[in-house]
Design a protein around this motif. Structure first.
Motif: not given
Length: 200
Positions: A97-100, A130-131, A157-158, A160-170
């Motif tokens: 998810i991208v957090v603005k 950009g990455e 879509n993201f 510069d300055g955005d935060l990206i959260v990656v989560t994983w679960a069963e």
């Protein structure tokens, strides 16, 4: 509104947010229940409450956002994106998810929040040049997890300055909802009050 006197609802704010994103297209109650891994009765209650605050309309082909609901979705999209499946991490389904415009944060605290919300693991990234990079040392994600980095770039879509959260679960629903949970933790003060009121 009468529901406030009843039992505590069997869904979370994360379920509410995920449902609003799902309702961009007409969708049935069963499909929502399966995606969120909650009971159809809980989904029925959730949809009823969304209907009470004029967020959804219903037709034979399913439930979908009303005019008010679409405006609400746009407000949410100004805060964070929809959570998207981005492949697997440690053999488990992962969502990002991208957090603005994120506020100040500590990666470890956000990871803990995700794990408290049933994730098995989480990764916090920021966008620089950009990455996605790790905030601690600005190491690009693609240096260590190229496939994941490519998948993220494909579906999100993201800027510069955005935060990206990656989560994983069963299971996918826990991975998805833990990503929403971190976004809500960061943006709690900006979440529309009418949505928060649904889970009080």
């Amino acid at each position: 509104m009468s529901w406030k006197r009843g039992a505590y609802p069997e869904f979370t704010l994360e379920d509410v947010i995920a449902t609003i994103f799902l309702l961009r297209e007409p969708i049935g109650r069963k499909a929502i229940a399966e995606t969120l891994d909650i009971g159809e009765g809980s989904v029925r209650t959730l949809l009823k409450k969304l209907n009470w605050i004029d967020v959804i309309d219903s037709a034979q082909r399913g439930h979908f956002l009303s005019k008010t609901g679409k405006k609400l979705l746009e407000r949410l999209k100004g805060l964070f994106s929809e959570a998207h499946f981005v492949g697997k991490v440690d053999g488990m389904p992962a969502y990002a998810i991208v957090v603005k415009n994120p506020p100040q944060f500590k990666s470890i605290e956000l990871r803990d929040e995700a794990i408290r919300f049933f994730a098995k693991g989480a990764m916090i990234l920021i966008v620089k040049n950009g990455e996605p990079v790790f905030p601690e040392d600005e190491r690009p994600l693609r240096d260590t997890m190229e496939e994941l980095a490519m998948n993220i770039e494909e579906v999100l879509n993201f800027s510069d300055g955005d935060l990206i959260v990656v989560t994983w679960a069963e299971n996918p629903s826990d991975a998805m909802k833990s990503a929403y949970h971190v976004a809500l933790t960061l943006k709690n003060d900006e979440i529309p009050e009418e949505l928060k009121s649904l889970v009080r």
